[in-house]
Design a protein around this motif. Sequence first.
Motif, PDB file in Angstrom:
ATOM      1  N   LYS A  94     -10.541  28.393   3.383  1.00 50.25           N
ATOM      2  CA  LYS A  94     -10.508  26.948   3.669  1.00 50.25           C
ATOM      3  C   LYS A  94     -11.608  26.162   2.960  1.00 50.25           C
ATOM      4  O   LYS A  94     -11.509  24.942   2.852  1.00 50.25           O
ATOM      5  N   GLU A  95     -12.637  26.828   2.459  1.00 51.28           N
ATOM      6  CA  GLU A  95     -13.656  26.062   1.728  1.00 51.28           C
ATOM      7  C   GLU A  95     -13.164  25.671   0.330  1.00 51.28           C
ATOM      8  O   GLU A  95     -13.771  24.843  -0.340  1.00 51.28           O
ATOM      9  N   PHE A  96     -12.052  26.252  -0.112  1.00 52.35           N
ATOM     10  CA  PHE A  96     -11.576  25.986  -1.472  1.00 52.35           C
ATOM     11  C   PHE A  96     -10.423  24.970  -1.546  1.00 52.35           C
ATOM     12  O   PHE A  96     -10.111  24.473  -2.615  1.00 52.35           O
ATOM     13  N   TYR A  97      -9.761  24.721  -0.415  1.00 48.22           N
ATOM     14  CA  TYR A  97      -8.637  23.769  -0.464  1.00 48.22           C
ATOM     15  C   TYR A  97      -8.397  23.158   0.915  1.00 48.22           C
ATOM     16  O   TYR A  97      -8.907  23.645   1.927  1.00 48.22           O
ATOM     17  N   GLY A  98      -7.623  22.104   0.920  1.00 45.26           N
ATOM     18  CA  GLY A  98      -7.260  21.475   2.188  1.00 45.26           C
ATOM     19  C   GLY A  98      -6.343  20.306   1.901  1.00 45.26           C
ATOM     20  O   GLY A  98      -5.872  20.144   0.762  1.00 45.26           O
ATOM     21  N   TYR A  99      -6.084  19.530   2.929  1.00 43.28           N
ATOM     22  CA  TYR A  99      -5.273  18.329   2.744  1.00 43.28           C
ATOM     23  C   TYR A  99      -6.190  17.125   2.596  1.00 43.28           C
ATOM     24  O   TYR A  99      -7.237  17.042   3.235  1.00 43.28           O
ATOM     25  N   VAL A 100      -5.779  16.189   1.757  1.00 42.77           N
ATOM     26  CA  VAL A 100      -6.561  14.982   1.521  1.00 42.77           C
ATOM     27  C   VAL A 100      -5.634  13.785   1.676  1.00 42.77           C
ATOM     28  O   VAL A 100      -4.478  13.819   1.240  1.00 42.77           O
ATOM     29  N   TYR A 152       0.823  -1.221   0.000  1.00 40.28           N
ATOM     30  CA  TYR A 152       0.000   0.000   0.000  1.00 40.28           C
ATOM     31  C   TYR A 152       0.854   1.267   0.000  1.00 40.28           C
ATOM     32  O   TYR A 152       1.990   1.266   0.485  1.00 40.28           O
ATOM     33  N   ILE A 153       0.231   2.330  -0.488  1.00 43.14           N
ATOM     34  CA  ILE A 153       0.814   3.664  -0.332  1.00 43.14           C
ATOM     35  C   ILE A 153      -0.251   4.551   0.317  1.00 43.14           C
ATOM     36  O   ILE A 153      -1.437   4.461  -0.030  1.00 43.14           O
ATOM     37  N   ALA A 154       0.166   5.349   1.296  1.00 42.32           N
ATOM     38  CA  ALA A 154      -0.767   6.276   1.957  1.00 42.32           C
ATOM     39  C   ALA A 154      -0.075   7.632   2.020  1.00 42.32           C
ATOM     40  O   ALA A 154       0.969   7.779   2.665  1.00 42.32           O
ATOM     41  N   VAL A 155      -0.637   8.598   1.293  1.00 39.45           N
ATOM     42  CA  VAL A 155      -0.018   9.933   1.251  1.00 39.45           C
ATOM     43  C   VAL A 155      -1.076  10.998   1.510  1.00 39.45           C
ATOM     44  O   VAL A 155      -2.231  10.840   1.122  1.00 39.45           O
ATOM     45  N   SER A 156      -0.671  12.079   2.162  1.00 40.03           N
ATOM     46  CA  SER A 156      -1.587  13.229   2.241  1.00 40.03           C
ATOM     47  C   SER A 156      -1.007  14.352   1.385  1.00 40.03           C
ATOM     48  O   SER A 156       0.211  14.524   1.293  1.00 40.03           O
ATOM     49  N   GLU A 157      -1.926  15.068   0.751  1.00 39.58           N
ATOM     50  CA  GLU A 157      -1.503  16.048  -0.264  1.00 39.58           C
ATOM     51  C   GLU A 157      -2.521  17.187  -0.327  1.00 39.58           C
ATOM     52  O   GLU A 157      -3.730  16.955  -0.137  1.00 39.58           O
ATOM     53  N   SER A 158      -2.071  18.387  -0.583  1.00 40.76           N
ATOM     54  CA  SER A 158      -3.007  19.510  -0.695  1.00 40.76           C
ATOM     55  C   SER A 158      -3.850  19.357  -1.965  1.00 40.76           C
ATOM     56  O   SER A 158      -3.348  18.906  -3.002  1.00 40.76           O
ATOM     57  N   SER A 159      -5.118  19.698  -1.846  1.00 44.98           N
ATOM     58  CA  SER A 159      -6.056  19.487  -2.955  1.00 44.98           C
ATOM     59  C   SER A 159      -7.030  20.652  -3.053  1.00 44.98           C
ATOM     60  O   SER A 159      -7.401  21.257  -2.040  1.00 44.98           O
ATOM     61  N   TRP A 160      -7.494  20.890  -4.265  1.00 47.70           N
ATOM     62  CA  TRP A 160      -8.588  21.845  -4.472  1.00 47.70           C
ATOM     63  C   TRP A 160      -9.909  21.151  -4.192  1.00 47.70           C
ATOM     64  O   TRP A 160     -10.103  20.002  -4.588  1.00 47.70           O
ATOM     65  N   PHE A 161     -10.829  21.884  -3.559  1.00 45.82           N
ATOM     66  CA  PHE A 161     -12.158  21.325  -3.306  1.00 45.82           C
ATOM     67  C   PHE A 161     -13.173  21.748  -4.372  1.00 45.82           C
ATOM     68  O   PHE A 161     -14.281  21.227  -4.405  1.00 45.82           O
ATOM     69  N   THR A 162     -12.814  22.735  -5.172  1.00 45.18           N
ATOM     70  CA  THR A 162     -13.744  23.251  -6.184  1.00 45.18           C
ATOM     71  C   THR A 162     -12.982  23.437  -7.501  1.00 45.18           C
ATOM     72  O   THR A 162     -11.746  23.491  -7.502  1.00 45.18           O
ATOM     73  N   ASP A 163     -13.745  23.554  -8.592  1.00 39.49           N
ATOM     74  CA  ASP A 163     -13.086  23.766  -9.890  1.00 39.49           C
ATOM     75  C   ASP A 163     -12.578  25.192 -10.039  1.00 39.49           C
ATOM     76  O   ASP A 163     -11.634  25.449 -10.773  1.00 39.49           O
ATOM     77  N   GLU A 164     -13.263  26.117  -9.358  1.00 45.10           N
ATOM     78  CA  GLU A 164     -12.850  27.522  -9.450  1.00 45.10           C
ATOM     79  C   GLU A 164     -12.668  28.105  -8.065  1.00 45.10           C
ATOM     80  O   GLU A 164     -13.305  27.653  -7.114  1.00 45.10           O
ATOM     81  N   ARG A 165     -11.807  29.096  -7.949  1.00 51.29           N
ATOM     82  CA  ARG A 165     -11.570  29.734  -6.636  1.00 51.29           C
ATOM     83  C   ARG A 165     -11.094  31.165  -6.836  1.00 51.29           C
ATOM     84  O   ARG A 165     -10.608  31.515  -7.929  1.00 51.29           O
ATOM     85  N   PRO A 166     -11.151  31.949  -5.758  1.00 48.44           N
ATOM     86  CA  PRO A 166     -10.724  33.351  -5.868  1.00 48.44           C
ATOM     87  C   PRO A 166      -9.256  33.457  -6.308  1.00 48.44           C
ATOM     88  O   PRO A 166      -8.432  32.601  -5.977  1.00 48.44           O
TER      89      PRO A 166
END
Length: 259
Positions: A244-250, A145-159
């Motif tokens: 924070k509604e536009f990105y976070g770690y996943v 297995y591989i388990a990684v956390s990475e920053s991600s966009w939550f929406t297609d568009e952002r400010p």
Amino acid sequence: MSNENKTIHEFELNLICDFFSNMERQGPGSPEVTLKALSFIDNLTDKSFIADIGCGTGGQTMVLAQYIQGRITGLDFLPGFINIFNRNTRQLGLQDRVEGIVGSMDELPFQNEELDLIWSEGAIYNIGFERGLNEWRKYLKTGGYIAVSESSWFTDERPAEINDFWMNAYPEIDTIPNQVAKIHKAGYLPVATFILPENCWTEHYFALKIPAQEIFLNKYAGNKIAEEFNELQSIEVELYRKYKEFYGYVFFIAKKIKQ
Ligand code: SAH
């Protein structure tokens, strides 16, 4: 790189190491989230061999080590972090099966098909998400297995402000479905994906930055580079509060299902 640049670069690395050495973690995360990610992994025994890449001082490694019976190697390119890592393993009596080593994630010191699990929290961005997935795969056994956390966009568009910040810091940041597609394309079965809760940023990361900033500013009073670095830390906190509604770690957990 000229010698002059190298000296500046090394100086900055020492500053970064000094700053984050005063924190238990060097990125967003929490013991609960580490264990949640671990709950999707079912192949581990006391014979397993695990690598924690970009382990920092080992906040998450020490959590893993208390739930996994196998051997764990933490790898980071900053010797200062690895010293703290190995001090932590001794304090917890884990030194017989948990070891921190200095090394680079783009030249891992493992054998092909040697690892049962690759862990990497908040660090794969240093090599790039896709490149890391592709290059690290060969070290995993089939069924590993591989388990990684990475920053991600939550929406297609952002400010524009937050978009520009990330395009400058890490243009490979992507939406969750695109990241899952990259996992699939790299030859893994995507097993689980979940967003890190907000407290991984606020309680377990930003709250620890405040005392670290205080110690740091006292130590490096009047030092321009240190002050700029410190300012950047505050900007990171401010941007998260605002956007924070536009990105976070996943967290992404995936399995190598064929050679
Ligand atoms: N996993 C830890 C640290 C995350 S910060 C945590 O979640 O707390 C990212 C880490 O990657 C830092 O410790 C940094 O020193 C390390 N790093 C950056 N580039 C690296 C490279 N090329 N090889 C190995 N480690 C690297």
